[in-house]
Design a protein around this motif. Structure first.
Motif, PDB file in Angstrom:
ATOM      1  N   ALA A 143       4.984  13.334  -1.014  1.00  0.00           N
ATOM      2  CA  ALA A 143       5.836  12.283  -1.564  1.00  0.00           C
ATOM      3  C   ALA A 143       5.212  10.925  -1.301  1.00  0.00           C
ATOM      4  CB  ALA A 143       7.224  12.359  -0.942  1.00  0.00           C
ATOM      5  N   THR A 144       5.419  10.020  -2.237  1.00  0.00           N
ATOM      6  CA  THR A 144       4.845   8.687  -2.101  1.00  0.00           C
ATOM      7  C   THR A 144       5.936   7.636  -1.963  1.00  0.00           C
ATOM      8  OG1 THR A 144       4.801   8.322  -4.482  1.00  0.00           O
ATOM      9  CG2 THR A 144       2.851   9.349  -3.505  1.00  0.00           C
ATOM     10  N   SER A 145       5.609   6.566  -1.282  1.00  0.00           N
ATOM     11  CA  SER A 145       6.517   5.436  -1.199  1.00  0.00           C
ATOM     12  C   SER A 145       5.681   4.164  -1.114  1.00  0.00           C
ATOM     13  CB  SER A 145       7.441   5.558   0.010  1.00  0.00           C
ATOM     14  OG  SER A 145       6.691   5.541   1.211  1.00  0.00           O
ATOM     15  N   GLY A 146       6.339   3.049  -1.379  1.00  0.00           N
ATOM     16  CA  GLY A 146       5.615   1.789  -1.375  1.00  0.00           C
ATOM     17  C   GLY A 146       5.260   1.375  -2.786  1.00  0.00           C
ATOM     18  N   SER A 147       4.543   0.301  -2.880  1.00  0.00           N
ATOM     19  CA  SER A 147       4.171  -0.243  -4.179  1.00  0.00           C
ATOM     20  C   SER A 147       3.010   0.537  -4.767  1.00  0.00           C
ATOM     21  CB  SER A 147       3.785  -1.711  -4.019  1.00  0.00           C
ATOM     22  OG  SER A 147       3.379  -2.262  -5.264  1.00  0.00           O
ATOM     23  N   ILE A 148       3.253   1.145  -5.930  1.00  0.00           N
ATOM     24  CA  ILE A 148       2.215   1.944  -6.582  1.00  0.00           C
ATOM     25  C   ILE A 148       2.004   1.420  -7.983  1.00  0.00           C
ATOM     26  CG2 ILE A 148       1.523   4.236  -7.359  1.00  0.00           C
ATOM     27  CD1 ILE A 148       3.385   5.397  -5.246  1.00  0.00           C
ATOM     28  N   PHE A 149       0.818   0.930  -8.248  1.00  0.00           N
ATOM     29  CA  PHE A 149       0.508   0.511  -9.610  1.00  0.00           C
ATOM     30  C   PHE A 149       0.169   1.717 -10.464  1.00  0.00           C
ATOM     31  CE2 PHE A 149      -0.856  -1.698 -13.203  1.00  0.00           C
ATOM     32  CZ  PHE A 149      -2.128  -1.308 -13.553  1.00  0.00           C
ATOM     33  N   ARG A 150      -0.732   2.537  -9.937  1.00  0.00           N
ATOM     34  CA  ARG A 150      -1.162   3.711 -10.689  1.00  0.00           C
ATOM     35  C   ARG A 150      -1.696   4.752  -9.719  1.00  0.00           C
ATOM     36  NH1 ARG A 150      -3.006   4.713 -16.041  1.00  0.00           N
ATOM     37  NH2 ARG A 150      -4.592   6.341 -16.161  1.00  0.00           N
ATOM     38  N   LEU A 151      -1.064   5.917  -9.712  1.00  0.00           N
ATOM     39  CA  LEU A 151      -1.507   7.011  -8.853  1.00  0.00           C
ATOM     40  C   LEU A 151      -2.541   7.819  -9.623  1.00  0.00           C
ATOM     41  CD1 LEU A 151      -0.843   8.175  -6.034  1.00  0.00           C
ATOM     42  CD2 LEU A 151       0.730   9.747  -7.182  1.00  0.00           C
ATOM     43  N   ASN A 152      -3.759   7.761  -9.190  1.00  0.00           N
ATOM     44  CA  ASN A 152      -4.826   8.462  -9.902  1.00  0.00           C
ATOM     45  C   ASN A 152      -4.986   9.879  -9.343  1.00  0.00           C
ATOM     46  OD1 ASN A 152      -5.227   6.227 -11.572  1.00  0.00           O
ATOM     47  ND2 ASN A 152      -6.691   5.307 -10.152  1.00  0.00           N
ATOM     48  N   THR A 153      -6.187  10.275  -9.021  1.00  0.00           N
ATOM     49  CA  THR A 153      -6.399  11.629  -8.527  1.00  0.00           C
ATOM     50  C   THR A 153      -5.756  11.819  -7.158  1.00  0.00           C
ATOM     51  OG1 THR A 153      -8.466  11.885  -9.751  1.00  0.00           O
ATOM     52  CG2 THR A 153      -8.146  13.317  -7.846  1.00  0.00           C
ATOM     53  N   GLN A 164       0.845  -1.190   0.000  1.00  0.00           N
ATOM     54  CA  GLN A 164       0.000   0.000   0.000  1.00  0.00           C
ATOM     55  C   GLN A 164       0.877   1.236   0.000  1.00  0.00           C
ATOM     56  OE1 GLN A 164      -3.433  -0.469   2.149  1.00  0.00           O
ATOM     57  NE2 GLN A 164      -4.162   1.610   1.866  1.00  0.00           N
ATOM     58  N   VAL A 165       0.417   2.275  -0.674  1.00  0.00           N
ATOM     59  CA  VAL A 165       1.220   3.491  -0.789  1.00  0.00           C
ATOM     60  C   VAL A 165       1.215   4.250   0.531  1.00  0.00           C
ATOM     61  CG1 VAL A 165      -0.695   4.954  -1.576  1.00  0.00           C
ATOM     62  CG2 VAL A 165       1.648   5.504  -2.228  1.00  0.00           C
ATOM     63  N   ARG A 166       2.340   4.867   0.826  1.00  0.00           N
ATOM     64  CA  ARG A 166       2.465   5.740   1.991  1.00  0.00           C
ATOM     65  C   ARG A 166       2.672   7.157   1.477  1.00  0.00           C
ATOM     66  NH1 ARG A 166       7.247   7.006   5.327  1.00  0.00           N
ATOM     67  NH2 ARG A 166       6.538   7.832   7.325  1.00  0.00           N
ATOM     68  N   LEU A 167       1.945   8.101   2.079  1.00  0.00           N
ATOM     69  CA  LEU A 167       2.045   9.505   1.677  1.00  0.00           C
ATOM     70  C   LEU A 167       2.701  10.300   2.792  1.00  0.00           C
ATOM     71  CD1 LEU A 167      -1.585  10.009   0.280  1.00  0.00           C
ATOM     72  CD2 LEU A 167       0.448   9.234  -0.939  1.00  0.00           C
ATOM     73  N   VAL A 168       3.643  11.160   2.431  1.00  0.00           N
ATOM     74  CA  VAL A 168       4.329  11.998   3.409  1.00  0.00           C
ATOM     75  C   VAL A 168       4.296  13.435   2.923  1.00  0.00           C
ATOM     76  CG1 VAL A 168       6.478  12.484   4.619  1.00  0.00           C
ATOM     77  CG2 VAL A 168       5.828  10.115   4.126  1.00  0.00           C
ATOM     78  N   GLU A 169       3.666  14.301   3.723  1.00  0.00           N
ATOM     79  CA  GLU A 169       3.599  15.718   3.391  1.00  0.00           C
ATOM     80  C   GLU A 169       4.784  16.455   4.001  1.00  0.00           C
ATOM     81  OE1 GLU A 169      -0.756  14.433   4.351  1.00  0.00           O
ATOM     82  OE2 GLU A 169       1.249  14.135   5.176  1.00  0.00           O
ATOM     83  N   SER A 170       5.192  17.521   3.337  1.00  0.00           N
ATOM     84  CA  SER A 170       6.242  18.381   3.865  1.00  0.00           C
ATOM     85  C   SER A 170       6.028  19.785   3.326  1.00  0.00           C
ATOM     86  CB  SER A 170       7.626  17.865   3.450  1.00  0.00           C
ATOM     87  OG  SER A 170       7.760  17.878   2.039  1.00  0.00           O
ATOM     88  N   GLY A 171       6.737  20.741   3.939  1.00  0.00           N
ATOM     89  CA  GLY A 171       6.699  22.111   3.457  1.00  0.00           C
ATOM     90  C   GLY A 171       5.857  23.064   4.278  1.00  0.00           C
TER      91      GLY A 171
END
Length: 122
Positions: free
Chosen positions: A23-33, A1-8
């Motif tokens: 930023a995303t990490s992990g297994s991503i097949f397709r990042l949609n919206t 599953q994708v992990r999302l990390v915000e910064s800034g």
């Protein structure tokens, strides 16, 4: 599953600018919206802006003309450029992503980041 990390996020004076990144990490097949949401104390979480994989964007009326959402599909990252910030923009900003599932056309799951604090104050 994708992990999302915000910064800034951070503290900025009224009229200033910040650039948020997701930023995303992990297994991503397709990042949609991918969308940016925010939640101020005592208020419900609200959509700020979102962007489809084809880069079609949508903004809340309160941020139109001041915020710009963008994405890099090669890096699976999304940014939110925030200009002319106002005290009412103060909130925790969250990244939200809809991720396609390999082998299941039309199926997607939703992932949220932990949020980044934006404070606009003099």
């Amino acid at each position: 599953q994708v992990r999302l990390v915000e910064s800034g996020g951070g503290l900025v004076q009224p009229g200033g600018s910040l650039r948020l990144s997701c930023a995303t990490s992990g297994s991503i097949f397709r990042l949609n919206t991918v969308g940016w949401y925010r939640q101020a104390p005592g208020k419900e979480r609200e959509l700020v802006a979102d962007i489809t994989r084809a880069a079609v964007t949508n903004y809340a009326d309160s941020v139109k003309g001041r915020f710009t959402i963008s994405r890099d599909n090669t890096k699976n990252t999304v940014h939110l450029q925030m200009n002319s910030l106002k005290p009412e923009d103060t909130a925790v900003y969250y990244c939200n992503a809809r991720v396609g599932v390999a082998g299941s056309p039309g199926v997607e799951y939703v992932s949220w980041g932990q949020g980044t604090q934006v404070t606009v104050s003099s």
